[in-house]
Design an enzyme around this catalytic site. Structure first.
Site, mmCIF file in Angstrom:
data_model
loop_
_atom_site.group_PDB
_atom_site.id
_atom_site.type_symbol
_atom_site.label_atom_id
_atom_site.label_comp_id
_atom_site.label_asym_id
_atom_site.label_seq_id
_atom_site.Cartn_x
_atom_site.Cartn_y
_atom_site.Cartn_z
ATOM 1 C CB CYS A 87 -6.020 38.191 -127.961
ATOM 2 S SG CYS A 87 -7.140 39.507 -127.983
ATOM 3 N NE ARG A 114 -0.357 39.739 -120.866
ATOM 4 C CZ ARG A 114 -0.964 39.717 -122.163
ATOM 5 N NH1 ARG A 114 -2.009 40.588 -122.506
ATOM 6 N NH2 ARG A 114 -0.572 38.779 -122.928
ATOM 7 C CD GLU A 168 -3.915 41.248 -131.166
ATOM 8 O OE1 GLU A 168 -4.493 41.171 -130.348
ATOM 9 O OE2 GLU A 168 -3.947 41.534 -132.437
ATOM 10 N NE ARG A 196 -3.238 46.428 -119.849
ATOM 11 C CZ ARG A 196 -3.629 44.963 -120.045
ATOM 12 N NH1 ARG A 196 -3.119 44.276 -120.747
ATOM 13 N NH2 ARG A 196 -4.442 44.543 -119.257
ATOM 14 C CG HIS A 213 -5.427 45.740 -126.354
ATOM 15 N ND1 HIS A 213 -5.855 44.429 -125.921
ATOM 16 C CD2 HIS A 213 -4.341 46.276 -125.894
ATOM 17 C CE1 HIS A 213 -4.466 44.377 -124.817
ATOM 18 N NE2 HIS A 213 -3.914 45.302 -124.989
ATOM 19 C CG ASP A 230 -3.539 37.735 -118.568
ATOM 20 O OD1 ASP A 230 -4.759 37.402 -118.732
ATOM 21 O OD2 ASP A 230 -3.399 38.650 -117.548
HETATM 22 C C1 CIR Z 1 -4.924 41.328 -120.478
HETATM 23 O O1 CIR Z 1 -5.566 41.834 -119.665
HETATM 24 O O2 CIR Z 1 -3.904 41.553 -120.705
HETATM 25 C C2 CIR Z 1 -5.470 39.844 -120.927
HETATM 26 N N1 CIR Z 1 -6.259 39.411 -119.900
HETATM 27 C C3 CIR Z 1 -6.516 40.264 -122.209
HETATM 28 C C4 CIR Z 1 -5.459 40.556 -123.368
HETATM 29 C C5 CIR Z 1 -6.073 40.385 -124.501
HETATM 30 N N2 CIR Z 1 -5.199 40.940 -125.654
HETATM 31 C C6 CIR Z 1 -5.550 41.620 -126.774
HETATM 32 O O3 CIR Z 1 -6.777 42.130 -126.571
HETATM 33 N N3 CIR Z 1 -4.724 41.643 -127.716
#
Ligand code: CIR
Length: 252
Positions: free
Chosen positions: A247, A85, A65, A130, A160, A60
């Site tokens: 992101c 992550r 971001e 998150r 988010h 990821d």
């Molecule tokens: C996640 O689930 O962390 C990633 N697949 C997608 C993150 C997207 N980020 C964001 O909206 N800032």
């Protein structure tokens, strides 16, 4: 005006990242081409784009971001609410440290940068799966120390805060219905996207242009009618992994 962006290329294992979208597996070559277009568009806005190579430990990793909250006075390195992550932030910190004083979210708190919506000197902090309350209060204290105000917003229907609401310049927001009626946002001019176009609430307003994901004509046209210089960016492969326009970069 933003002068710098940090991005990270998607890697060959991009499709092994976290997703809740039911849109199929992303095509890696197409994702790379879309990422290149995104970087090109930022470059065309006079932004110096630092492109980090993919790291196969972090499928990821292109969603940079989430790894930092950057203000003109400091960069706050986050601690992702997605356990797998955690660690992605190290490469981001290395770049940011050359430009700004570094602050950090400390364990056990978690914050994902996608939960932070900055409007002028105010930071809205989404409380989501998150970003937890301890993380929000650590971030609020750091921001306060640097002269910024903040407040929290509950996030339940999307990943988010910025998945569902983004700032598009002046007093304008693009948002999904779920955020349009929230007391935090009623004082703003809200462009509410149609429910089937929820994904297009994540726009990126940068140096006078507004990036909109391609294929969302109603949102594109509504923004154009409001006087925006709209640029459409193909995002289909990132959408499959729950990622939107904001992101893919850290802007400062
Ligand atoms: C996640 O689930 O962390 C990633 N697949 C997608 C993150 C997207 N980020 C964001 O909206 N800032």
């Amino acid at each position: 005006m933003f002068r710098h962006a940090i991005v990270r290329k998607p890697g060959p294992n991009f499709c092994d990242g976290i997703t809740t979208a039911d849109l199929g597996r992303p095509d890696y070559e197409r994702a790379l081409a879309q990422h290149e277009q995104y970087c090109r568009v930022l470059g065309e806005q006079g932004i110096n784009v630092t492109i980090l190579e993919a790291d196969d430990r972090y499928p990821d990793g292109c969603f940079v971001e989430d790894m930092a909250v950057v203000t003109p006075r400091c960069a706050v390195i986050t601690r992702s609410g997605a356990l797998v992550r955690q660690g992605e932030e190290a490469a981001i910190e290395q770049v940011l440290a050359a430009y700004l004083p570094i602050e950090r979210i400390e364990p056990p708190a978690v914050v994902d940068g996608g939960d932070i919506l900055q409007i002028a000197d105010h930071f809205y902090i989404g409380l989501s799966r998150r970003t937890d309350p301890v993380g929000a209060s650590q971030l609020a204290a750091i921001l306060k120390k640097h002269g910024y105000e903040s407040s929290t917003v509950p996030v339940d229907s999307v990943l988010h805060l910025q998945t569902g609401v983004t700032w598009v310049g002046g007093r304008q927001l693009a948002c999904i219905e779920g955020f349009a009626a929230r007391s935090e946002f009623v004082g703003f001019d809200r462009l509410v996207v149609p429910p089937q176009d929820d994904y297009s609430a994540n726009c990126l307003h940068v140096n006078g242009v507004t990036l909109v994901p391609a294929g969302f004509d109603a949102t594109r046209d509504a923004l154009a009618k409001l006087g925006h210089r709209v640029v459409e960016v193909e995002m289909s492969e990132f959408r499959k992994m729950d990622g939107g326009l904001t992101c893919l970069s850290i802007l400062f």
